[in-house]
Design an enzyme around this catalytic site. Structure first.
Site: not given
Length: 295
Positions: A145, A237, A272
């Site tokens: 992140r 991101h 995902y």
């Protein structure tokens, strides 16, 4: 109707001590609601029924409100009607049990393998470019992140065993591996890091020597993406999503990807699998002679 609203604003401001910004948001939503009610000749809160609440949502959607804004409008109305129940002005809350239209699931955008190669095909020897390349390689190689990468210190990284120790959400620590390209890029960065006159132990520092900020990373990635000729907007991101998608395409190990990403719930990682299915469906459509599925 306005008298009850004025008492509600006082209640939020004095008893609940809500911020002016939050109260203003509620006012905006309830003012719009009153206008819709007035069009239906409804001028008392006692006239509001579950059917009326559903009409408010339908009319708001017709006016162009998106799912998130519809949810906010319903929440503001439900809270206000609950206040009227507490005050004894209503017997029941007519908004109870009514749900706003579900927000559509937005799949994260990712790059394909060729785009990643295009992004990282830059061997500039400028110190700032060496730093940025290390950031890019590490983010794509480990799926960090933005906040995790920004918080890394020198002792967080081990280029010999190619591991990075990360403090993620909820202050949870995890160890994430990274590849040889990222390892090489980081080692190259460490050779020139001193040129930035670092003021602390931050792994990545700005040109002023301070720990690089979230915004600076975002801006540098955007600039890098444009310079490398990517058509789509590059952000942290997208690198993380690309990492996750490519890992799943190669391994199909959802649990492993969950651990690497630092997700506490598997359901967060499962988005995902939808991306992965899209990729498989595209391959199927292109390869199978009877695959021309209707879209």
């Amino acid at each position: 109707m306005l008298t009850a609203l004025n008492r509600y604003w006082d209640y939020l401001r004095i008893e609940r001590q809500m911020s002016p910004h939050t109260i203003t948001n509620y006012q905006h939503q309830l003012d719009a609601t009153i206008k819709i009610l007035a069009q239906q000749d409804i001028h008392s809160w006692t006239q509001v029924t579950p059917s009326v609440v559903r009409f408010i949502l339908a009319e708001s959607k017709k006016q162009g409100l998106k799912e998130k804004s519809l949810a906010l409008r319903l929440s503001a109305l439900r809270r206000f009607l609950s206040f009227l129940v507490q005050q004894g002005e209503l017997k029941v809350n007519p908004a109870t049990g009514i749900s706003a239209p579900k927000q559509g699931r937005h799949l994260p955008k990712n790059m394909d393998g060729e785009q990643v190669q295009q992004l990282l095909a830059n061997d500039s020897k400028e110190p700032i470019d060496i730093r940025d390349r290390a950031i890019l390689e590490l983010m794509y190689s480990s799926g960090l992140r933005l906040s995790e990468l920004q918080g890394l210190d020198l002792n967080s990284i081990n280029t010999r065993v190619r591991e990075v120790r990360v403090i993620g959400k909820g202050n949870k620590e995890r160890v994430v591996p990274f590849g040889r390209y990222a390892s090489h890029a980081i080692q190259e960065w460490l050779k020139v890091r001193a040129l930035f006159n670092p003021k602390d132990e931050a792994l990545f520092v700005s040109q002023l020597g301070n720990r690089i900020s979230h915004r600076a990373i975002q801006k540098r990635l955007e600039t890098w993406g444009i310079r490398q000729g990517l058509n789509s907007h590059l952000n942290p991101h997208k690198l993380r999503h690309s990492f996750a998608t490519h890992m799943l395409e190669a391994s199909s190990d959802l649990r492993a990807v969950q651990e690497l990403l630092g997700h506490s719930n598997l359901s967060t990682t499962q988005i995902y699998t939808h991306l992965n299915f899209q990729h498989l469906a595209e391959v199927y459509d292109q390869a199978h002679p009877r695959a021309k599925r209707k879209k």
